[in-house]
Design a protein around this motif. Structure first.
Motif, mmCIF file in Angstrom:
data_model
loop_
_atom_site.group_PDB
_atom_site.id
_atom_site.type_symbol
_atom_site.label_atom_id
_atom_site.label_comp_id
_atom_site.label_asym_id
_atom_site.label_seq_id
_atom_site.Cartn_x
_atom_site.Cartn_y
_atom_site.Cartn_z
ATOM 1 N N GLN A 95 -3.219 16.427 5.930
ATOM 2 C CA GLN A 95 -3.917 16.990 4.781
ATOM 3 C C GLN A 95 -5.395 17.213 5.097
ATOM 4 O O GLN A 95 -5.983 18.228 4.696
ATOM 5 C CB GLN A 95 -3.773 16.043 3.584
ATOM 6 C CG GLN A 95 -4.331 16.589 2.283
ATOM 7 C CD GLN A 95 -4.104 15.639 1.135
ATOM 8 O OE1 GLN A 95 -3.546 14.557 1.329
ATOM 9 N NE2 GLN A 95 -4.522 16.040 -0.052
ATOM 10 N N TYR A 96 -5.971 16.282 5.827
ATOM 11 C CA TYR A 96 -7.380 16.431 6.185
ATOM 12 C C TYR A 96 -7.587 17.627 7.117
ATOM 13 O O TYR A 96 -8.558 18.395 6.967
ATOM 14 C CB TYR A 96 -7.866 15.154 6.851
ATOM 15 C CG TYR A 96 -9.325 15.177 7.231
ATOM 16 C CD1 TYR A 96 -10.315 15.146 6.261
ATOM 17 C CD2 TYR A 96 -9.709 15.249 8.570
ATOM 18 C CE1 TYR A 96 -11.649 15.173 6.604
ATOM 19 C CE2 TYR A 96 -11.044 15.277 8.925
ATOM 20 C CZ TYR A 96 -12.016 15.232 7.933
ATOM 21 O OH TYR A 96 -13.344 15.282 8.278
ATOM 22 N N LYS A 97 -6.668 17.831 8.065
ATOM 23 C CA LYS A 97 -6.779 18.991 8.955
ATOM 24 C C LYS A 97 -6.654 20.294 8.178
ATOM 25 O O LYS A 97 -7.393 21.261 8.421
ATOM 26 C CB LYS A 97 -5.703 18.897 10.037
ATOM 27 C CG LYS A 97 -5.975 17.838 11.088
ATOM 28 C CD LYS A 97 -4.876 17.816 12.136
ATOM 29 C CE LYS A 97 -5.131 16.735 13.195
ATOM 30 N NZ LYS A 97 -4.054 16.687 14.203
ATOM 31 N N GLU A 98 -5.687 20.339 7.242
ATOM 32 C CA GLU A 98 -5.532 21.550 6.430
ATOM 33 C C GLU A 98 -6.786 21.829 5.600
ATOM 34 O O GLU A 98 -7.200 22.981 5.453
ATOM 35 C CB GLU A 98 -4.321 21.391 5.505
ATOM 36 C CG GLU A 98 -2.989 21.396 6.252
ATOM 37 C CD GLU A 98 -1.821 21.152 5.314
ATOM 38 O OE1 GLU A 98 -2.094 20.909 4.106
ATOM 39 O OE2 GLU A 98 -0.663 21.206 5.763
ATOM 40 N N TYR A 99 -7.370 20.782 5.076
ATOM 41 C CA TYR A 99 -8.593 20.953 4.288
ATOM 42 C C TYR A 99 -9.727 21.507 5.155
ATOM 43 O O TYR A 99 -10.466 22.412 4.728
ATOM 44 C CB TYR A 99 -8.992 19.607 3.688
ATOM 45 C CG TYR A 99 -10.283 19.637 2.925
ATOM 46 C CD1 TYR A 99 -10.351 20.222 1.660
ATOM 47 C CD2 TYR A 99 -11.443 19.065 3.457
ATOM 48 C CE1 TYR A 99 -11.544 20.252 0.955
ATOM 49 C CE2 TYR A 99 -12.624 19.089 2.759
ATOM 50 C CZ TYR A 99 -12.675 19.685 1.499
ATOM 51 O OH TYR A 99 -13.864 19.714 0.815
ATOM 52 N N GLU A 100 -9.848 21.016 6.384
ATOM 53 C CA GLU A 100 -10.893 21.523 7.286
ATOM 54 C C GLU A 100 -10.665 22.993 7.612
ATOM 55 O O GLU A 100 -11.608 23.807 7.623
ATOM 56 C CB GLU A 100 -10.908 20.692 8.569
ATOM 57 C CG GLU A 100 -11.575 19.338 8.417
ATOM 58 C CD GLU A 100 -11.712 18.631 9.741
ATOM 59 O OE1 GLU A 100 -11.035 19.064 10.713
ATOM 60 O OE2 GLU A 100 -12.467 17.647 9.822
ATOM 61 N N GLU A 101 -9.395 23.371 7.889
ATOM 62 C CA GLU A 101 -9.102 24.768 8.180
ATOM 63 C C GLU A 101 -9.405 25.665 6.986
ATOM 64 O O GLU A 101 -9.944 26.777 7.146
ATOM 65 C CB GLU A 101 -7.630 24.902 8.587
ATOM 66 C CG GLU A 101 -7.300 24.259 9.944
ATOM 67 C CD GLU A 101 -5.827 24.320 10.263
ATOM 68 O OE1 GLU A 101 -5.070 24.823 9.385
ATOM 69 O OE2 GLU A 101 -5.434 23.878 11.359
ATOM 70 N N ALA A 119 0.821 -1.213 0.000
ATOM 71 C CA ALA A 119 0.000 0.000 0.000
ATOM 72 C C ALA A 119 0.853 1.260 0.000
ATOM 73 O O ALA A 119 0.604 2.202 -0.755
ATOM 74 C CB ALA A 119 -0.936 -0.009 1.213
ATOM 75 N N ASN A 120 1.887 1.330 0.857
ATOM 76 C CA ASN A 120 2.743 2.519 0.988
ATOM 77 C C ASN A 120 1.909 3.776 1.276
ATOM 78 O O ASN A 120 1.981 4.788 0.580
ATOM 79 C CB ASN A 120 3.579 2.730 -0.283
ATOM 80 C CG ASN A 120 4.589 1.617 -0.465
ATOM 81 O OD1 ASN A 120 5.123 1.085 0.513
ATOM 82 N ND2 ASN A 120 4.841 1.246 -1.722
ATOM 83 N N MET A 175 -1.889 11.841 5.586
ATOM 84 C CA MET A 175 -3.326 11.907 5.299
ATOM 85 C C MET A 175 -4.068 12.716 6.357
ATOM 86 O O MET A 175 -4.919 13.558 6.048
ATOM 87 C CB MET A 175 -3.904 10.494 5.225
ATOM 88 C CG MET A 175 -3.475 9.714 3.994
ATOM 89 S SD MET A 175 -4.057 8.007 4.033
ATOM 90 C CE MET A 175 -5.814 8.255 4.021
ATOM 91 N N LEU A 176 -3.727 12.488 7.639
ATOM 92 C CA LEU A 176 -4.382 13.236 8.708
ATOM 93 C C LEU A 176 -4.045 14.729 8.632
ATOM 94 O O LEU A 176 -4.911 15.596 8.832
ATOM 95 C CB LEU A 176 -3.962 12.670 10.068
ATOM 96 C CG LEU A 176 -4.450 11.242 10.383
ATOM 97 C CD1 LEU A 176 -3.791 10.737 11.654
ATOM 98 C CD2 LEU A 176 -5.954 11.214 10.522
#
Length: 301
Positions: A175-181, A165-166, A172-173
């Motif tokens: 990036q998700y926080k940045e997207y929420e902000e 998978a790598n 990912m977490l």
């Protein structure tokens, strides 16, 4: 008058219930009952398939000398729908099921046979462990080894999936926080812009209302000054705009009545050429007719 539905019956004083003869019926007597086939079966005589749920008029009897925990076991007799061969099966209260006895074979028993085999093996193991304590120890070590092997295989599969998978879960977490902000910031900016627009609209409305209130008294003052004479009202045209619209619509549909100016350029007057000289009498008559001087003086000769 006696009742139609009698609830109490008359017993004479010398009535003795012990003297009533009892009906002696055989213990293995049969009853006719209506039932459905409890499982899928196939007739041994003709090979006809009898499916579960098919209804039969069967004969029922109690099996002699067979009891399970005080519960009687019943046998049923049915006939094949094709060849009328007799098929028998009986109840199995131990397994809450029915067992085929004669005349047919039961279908789709693979799952049941597997369960029975597992139960038999478990029972044999328990009997061995009951009499041999060393066997108990051996079985426990085998179970522990098997469990360890299963856990190792599971761990290897997890590691293999992670290698293939790598996937960086921390990235990912993040990036998700940045997207929420970013979403929250955009929502705040949109709310501020809406509030500013609403304030500007309210301010513009107030300015318009104030300007209208300032212009209304000035207009009323100029109108009053213009109409100084009372007779000016009579001279005004009450509906000039409506008349103008009516005439324009009439001319558009029918046309103008006076079209002389428009057609003047299209008509040309033909000039007369001078003829040969005539006699004096005729010339005089013609000149007299043109001038209109007659004996009466009214232009008539």
């Amino acid at each position: 008058m006696s009742e139609r539905k009698v609830l109490n019956k008359y017993y004479p004083p010398d009535f003795d219930p012990a003297k009533i003869p009892k009906l002696k019926l055989p213990k293995d007597r049969q009853y006719v009952v209506r039932l459905m086939a409890p499982f899928n079966m196939r007739c041994k005589t003709c090979g006809e398939y009898i499916y579960k749920g098919k209804k039969f008029n069967a004969r029922k009897e109690t099996v002699q000398n067979e009891v399970y925990l005080g519960l009687p076991i019943f046998r049923f007799y049915i006939k094949c729908t094709r060849c009328l061969a007799e098929i028998t099966f009986k109840t199995d209260p131990e397994n809450t099921d029915y067992t085929m006895e004669h005349g047919a074979t039961r279908n789709f028993q693979a799952e049941k046979l597997l369960e029975e085999e597992e139960k038999r093996m478990q029972k044999e193991r328990e009997e061995e462990e009951l009499n041999n304590p060393m066997k108990v120890l051996e079985n426990r070590t085998k179970d522990s080894k098997l469990e360890m092997e299963v856990l190792e295989n599971l761990q290897e599969l997890k590691e293999l999936n992670q290698r293939q998978a790598n996937v960086d879960f921390e990235a990912m977490l993040k990036q998700y926080k940045e997207y929420e902000e970013e979403q929250k910031r955009k929502e705040q900016e949109e709310d501020e812009q809406e509030i500013k627009a609403m304030l500007e609209q309210a301010q513009n409305r107030r300015l318009l209302v104030d300007s209208d209130s300032d212009e209304e008294p000035a207009k009323s003052h100029t109108k009053a000054a213009a109409k100084t004479k009372p007779t000016d009202i009579l001279q005004e045209d009450p509906q000039p705009q409506s008349k103008k619209l009516k005439t324009e619509s009439w001319e558009r549909s029918v046309g103008k009545l006076n079209t002389k100016s428009q057609l003047a350029g299209l008509v040309t007057v033909k000039k007369q050429k001078p003829g040969p000289p005539l006699a004096n009498g005729t010339e005089n008559q013609g000149t007299a007719a043109k001038t209109g001087n007659g004996p009466r003086g009214d232009g008539v000769a």
